[in-house]
Write a protein that holds these residues in place. Structure first.
Motif, PDB file in Angstrom:
ATOM      1  N   GLY A  40     -15.505 -11.993 -12.272  1.00  0.00           N
ATOM      2  CA  GLY A  40     -16.149 -13.263 -12.566  1.00  0.00           C
ATOM      3  C   GLY A  40     -16.313 -13.435 -14.053  1.00  0.00           C
ATOM      4  N   LEU A  41     -16.641 -14.632 -14.425  1.00  0.00           N
ATOM      5  CA  LEU A  41     -16.866 -14.942 -15.839  1.00  0.00           C
ATOM      6  C   LEU A  41     -18.288 -15.427 -16.025  1.00  0.00           C
ATOM      7  N   PRO A  42     -18.925 -15.067 -17.077  1.00  0.00           N
ATOM      8  CA  PRO A  42     -18.440 -14.150 -18.093  1.00  0.00           C
ATOM      9  C   PRO A  42     -18.540 -12.702 -17.641  1.00  0.00           C
ATOM     10  N   THR A  43     -17.653 -11.868 -18.145  1.00  0.00           N
ATOM     11  CA  THR A  43     -17.709 -10.425 -17.948  1.00  0.00           C
ATOM     12  C   THR A  43     -17.872  -9.793 -19.315  1.00  0.00           C
ATOM     13  N   THR A  44     -18.837  -8.899 -19.443  1.00  0.00           N
ATOM     14  CA  THR A  44     -19.109  -8.229 -20.712  1.00  0.00           C
ATOM     15  C   THR A  44     -18.857  -6.741 -20.546  1.00  0.00           C
ATOM     16  N   LEU A  45     -18.044  -6.186 -21.425  1.00  0.00           N
ATOM     17  CA  LEU A  45     -17.792  -4.755 -21.437  1.00  0.00           C
ATOM     18  C   LEU A  45     -18.473  -4.160 -22.656  1.00  0.00           C
ATOM     19  N   PHE A  46     -19.233  -3.107 -22.444  1.00  0.00           N
ATOM     20  CA  PHE A  46     -19.859  -2.388 -23.541  1.00  0.00           C
ATOM     21  C   PHE A  46     -19.036  -1.125 -23.762  1.00  0.00           C
ATOM     22  N   ILE A  47     -18.407  -1.042 -24.931  1.00  0.00           N
ATOM     23  CA  ILE A  47     -17.484   0.037 -25.259  1.00  0.00           C
ATOM     24  C   ILE A  47     -18.074   0.846 -26.404  1.00  0.00           C
ATOM     25  N   ASP A  48     -18.098   2.172 -26.240  1.00  0.00           N
ATOM     26  CA  ASP A  48     -18.693   3.004 -27.291  1.00  0.00           C
ATOM     27  C   ASP A  48     -17.715   3.231 -28.446  1.00  0.00           C
ATOM     28  N   ARG A  49     -18.173   3.958 -29.438  1.00  0.00           N
ATOM     29  CA  ARG A  49     -17.357   4.201 -30.632  1.00  0.00           C
ATOM     30  C   ARG A  49     -16.057   4.929 -30.316  1.00  0.00           C
ATOM     31  N   ARG A  54     -18.714   1.955 -21.308  1.00  0.00           N
ATOM     32  CA  ARG A  54     -19.970   2.517 -20.815  1.00  0.00           C
ATOM     33  C   ARG A  54     -20.649   1.641 -19.773  1.00  0.00           C
ATOM     34  N   ARG A  55     -20.454   0.354 -19.841  1.00  0.00           N
ATOM     35  CA  ARG A  55     -21.069  -0.567 -18.883  1.00  0.00           C
ATOM     36  C   ARG A  55     -20.200  -1.812 -18.756  1.00  0.00           C
ATOM     37  N   ILE A  56     -20.177  -2.360 -17.556  1.00  0.00           N
ATOM     38  CA  ILE A  56     -19.532  -3.649 -17.319  1.00  0.00           C
ATOM     39  C   ILE A  56     -20.544  -4.517 -16.574  1.00  0.00           C
ATOM     40  N   TYR A  57     -20.780  -5.699 -17.101  1.00  0.00           N
ATOM     41  CA  TYR A  57     -21.706  -6.638 -16.473  1.00  0.00           C
ATOM     42  C   TYR A  57     -20.986  -7.956 -16.225  1.00  0.00           C
ATOM     43  N   VAL A  58     -21.220  -8.518 -15.057  1.00  0.00           N
ATOM     44  CA  VAL A  58     -20.680  -9.833 -14.729  1.00  0.00           C
ATOM     45  C   VAL A  58     -21.848 -10.802 -14.695  1.00  0.00           C
ATOM     46  N   GLY A  59     -21.696 -11.887 -15.400  1.00  0.00           N
ATOM     47  CA  GLY A  59     -22.752 -12.895 -15.443  1.00  0.00           C
ATOM     48  C   GLY A  59     -23.326 -13.024 -16.839  1.00  0.00           C
ATOM     49  N   GLU A  60     -24.149 -14.003 -16.981  1.00  0.00           N
ATOM     50  CA  GLU A  60     -24.759 -14.284 -18.281  1.00  0.00           C
ATOM     51  C   GLU A  60     -25.798 -13.228 -18.617  1.00  0.00           C
ATOM     52  N   PHE A  65     -31.037  -8.404 -23.983  1.00  0.00           N
ATOM     53  CA  PHE A  65     -30.407  -7.394 -23.155  1.00  0.00           C
ATOM     54  C   PHE A  65     -29.175  -6.822 -23.850  1.00  0.00           C
ATOM     55  N   VAL A  66     -28.345  -7.693 -24.420  1.00  0.00           N
ATOM     56  CA  VAL A  66     -27.144  -7.244 -25.128  1.00  0.00           C
ATOM     57  C   VAL A  66     -27.530  -6.318 -26.279  1.00  0.00           C
ATOM     58  N   GLU A  67     -28.520  -6.720 -27.053  1.00  0.00           N
ATOM     59  CA  GLU A  67     -28.955  -5.895 -28.178  1.00  0.00           C
ATOM     60  C   GLU A  67     -29.478  -4.544 -27.713  1.00  0.00           C
ATOM     61  N   SER A  68     -30.230  -4.514 -26.621  1.00  0.00           N
ATOM     62  CA  SER A  68     -30.768  -3.241 -26.141  1.00  0.00           C
ATOM     63  C   SER A  68     -29.655  -2.334 -25.621  1.00  0.00           C
ATOM     64  N   GLU A  69     -28.650  -2.902 -24.967  1.00  0.00           N
ATOM     65  CA  GLU A  69     -27.521  -2.103 -24.484  1.00  0.00           C
ATOM     66  C   GLU A  69     -26.727  -1.528 -25.656  1.00  0.00           C
ATOM     67  N   ILE A  70     -26.497  -2.332 -26.663  1.00  0.00           N
ATOM     68  CA  ILE A  70     -25.758  -1.860 -27.840  1.00  0.00           C
ATOM     69  C   ILE A  70     -26.532  -0.715 -28.506  1.00  0.00           C
TER      70      ILE A  70
END
Length: 76
Positions: A40-49, A54-60, A65-70
């Protein structure tokens, strides 16, 4: 258009857009989306260095939340 949006909401992390997409159906975004089990869209992938997803989230997601995950991923 994307740059204006990113600037308007104050996003400081990298945002990828397929500048080579064309009217003939070639779009690397779809290929990447499918490769990472996008459902689904949006899909956000959190990728480490190290390039590990590390995480995949679907939805807004909220900015907080984005800042805390980073921060969590960078602290590893």
């Amino acid at each position: 258009q994307v740059r204006r949006y990113v600037d308007s909401v104050g996003i400081s992390y990298p945002v990828w857009v397929d500048a080579d997409a064309n009217d003939f159906g070639f779009d690397r975004t779809q290929t990447i989306f499918s490769s990472y089990c996008g459902v689904g869209l949006p899909t956000t992938l959190f990728i480490d260095r190290g390039g590990i997803i590390r995480r995949i989230y679907v939805g807004e997601l909220s900015r907080g939340f984005v800042e805390s995950e980073i921060k969590r991923i960078l602290a590893r």
